[in-house]
Design a protein around this motif. Structure first.
Motif, PDB file in Angstrom:
ATOM      1  N   VAL A  50      40.705  21.060  57.955  1.00  0.00           N
ATOM      2  CA  VAL A  50      39.312  20.608  58.015  1.00  0.00           C
ATOM      3  C   VAL A  50      39.172  19.330  57.185  1.00  0.00           C
ATOM      4  O   VAL A  50      39.419  19.344  55.984  1.00  0.00           O
ATOM      5  N   ARG A  53      35.180  15.140  55.162  1.00  0.00           N
ATOM      6  CA  ARG A  53      33.919  14.532  55.612  1.00  0.00           C
ATOM      7  C   ARG A  53      33.047  15.495  56.423  1.00  0.00           C
ATOM      8  O   ARG A  53      31.847  15.301  56.515  1.00  0.00           O
ATOM      9  N   VAL A  54      33.630  16.536  57.025  1.00  0.00           N
ATOM     10  CA  VAL A  54      32.818  17.462  57.831  1.00  0.00           C
ATOM     11  C   VAL A  54      32.319  18.669  57.032  1.00  0.00           C
ATOM     12  O   VAL A  54      31.532  19.456  57.537  1.00  0.00           O
ATOM     13  N   ARG A  55      32.760  18.796  55.780  1.00  0.00           N
ATOM     14  CA  ARG A  55      32.398  19.983  54.993  1.00  0.00           C
ATOM     15  C   ARG A  55      30.900  20.202  54.840  1.00  0.00           C
ATOM     16  O   ARG A  55      30.430  21.341  54.995  1.00  0.00           O
ATOM     17  N   ASP A  57      28.332  19.385  56.837  1.00  0.00           N
ATOM     18  CA  ASP A  57      27.795  19.870  58.115  1.00  0.00           C
ATOM     19  C   ASP A  57      28.377  21.235  58.448  1.00  0.00           C
ATOM     20  O   ASP A  57      27.679  22.106  58.968  1.00  0.00           O
ATOM     21  N   LEU A  58      29.652  21.448  58.128  1.00  0.00           N
ATOM     22  CA  LEU A  58      30.282  22.746  58.367  1.00  0.00           C
ATOM     23  C   LEU A  58      29.536  23.837  57.607  1.00  0.00           C
ATOM     24  O   LEU A  58      29.203  24.887  58.166  1.00  0.00           O
ATOM     25  N   ALA A 115      30.541  21.215  64.056  1.00  0.00           N
ATOM     26  CA  ALA A 115      30.647  20.423  62.826  1.00  0.00           C
ATOM     27  C   ALA A 115      31.896  19.541  62.826  1.00  0.00           C
ATOM     28  O   ALA A 115      32.074  18.734  61.927  1.00  0.00           O
ATOM     29  N   GLY A 116      32.764  19.717  63.806  1.00  0.00           N
ATOM     30  CA  GLY A 116      33.987  18.931  63.865  1.00  0.00           C
ATOM     31  C   GLY A 116      35.172  19.615  63.228  1.00  0.00           C
ATOM     32  O   GLY A 116      36.170  18.980  62.892  1.00  0.00           O
ATOM     33  N   ALA A 117      35.079  20.940  63.064  1.00  0.00           N
ATOM     34  CA  ALA A 117      36.174  21.734  62.505  1.00  0.00           C
ATOM     35  C   ALA A 117      36.501  22.848  63.486  1.00  0.00           C
ATOM     36  O   ALA A 117      35.761  23.117  64.419  1.00  0.00           O
TER      37      ALA A 117
END
Length: 192
Positions: A50, A53-55, A57-58, A115-117
């Motif tokens: 992961v 940068r996506v944390r 939103d995740l 979220a991109g993960a």
């Protein structure tokens, strides 16, 4: 980047039941790789690597996904085996009442993907509690047979947890955030 997953962790009393059932087997079968009790969990979604940068939103999306599902009663039950990635044998305990759990896992995985993960949708969710991973070709069926009558007490799963995997050795999972189940429902009820 961090290697992450989202899981449920049974309460200490249930983990103690599992430990009492497994300890004699660990002693009698030292060959396979037994999962350390500190790492026991029920995976909801494996996220893989992961990006940092996506944390934010995740975290928001996982909290929202968990909050849409009510706490659910679960218990661990009869053991089984399957062949995992790379031909590794896996011994697991089944999860009783898995229908609602599969819906929760689907929501968690979808939130992570948005979220991109997370991993692309693939195999259907299969709720299980891993006890052993063993090298290719090892027959774990005798261990599954030894645990065939195991049933834990029911508990109420009320939160999902985001973990970071530290591959080690030793392998270690670090809880980094917890998302209560049913929180969105509770908040909407109190706003009325």
């Amino acid at each position: 980047m961090s290697r992450m997953f989202v899981a449920l962790v049974p309460p200490a009393g249930v983990l103690e039941e599992v430990s009492r059932a497994v300890t004699p087997l660990r002693e009698a079968w030292p060959g396979p790789t037994w999962i350390e009790p500190a790492n026991w969990h029920i995976t909801l979604a494996f996220l893989g690597e992961v990006p940092d940068r996506v944390r934010p939103d995740l975290s928001t999306r996982l909290a929202r996904a968990a909050g849409r599902h009510e706490p659910l009663p679960l218990a661990l039950g009869e053991a089984g085996t399957f062949t995992g990635r790379g031909g590794v044998g896996v011994l697991w305990l089944g999860v009783r009442e898995p229908g609602r759990l599969a819906r929760l896992a689907g929501s968690i995985a979808a939130g992570a993907r948005r979220a991109g993960a997370g991993m692309p949708e693939g195999r259907p969710y299969r709720a299980h509690f891993t006890l052993v991973r063993s090298r290719k070709g090892a027959d774990l069926r005798p261990l599954a047979d030894a645990l065939s009558t195991f049933e834990s007490a029911f508990w109420t799963a009320d939160a999902a947890t985001l973990f970071v995997s530290h591959l080690g050795p030793p392998l270690r999972y670090e809880a980094v955030e917890t998302y209560p189940l049913g929180k969105l429902q509770d908040e909407s009820d109190s706003a009325r």
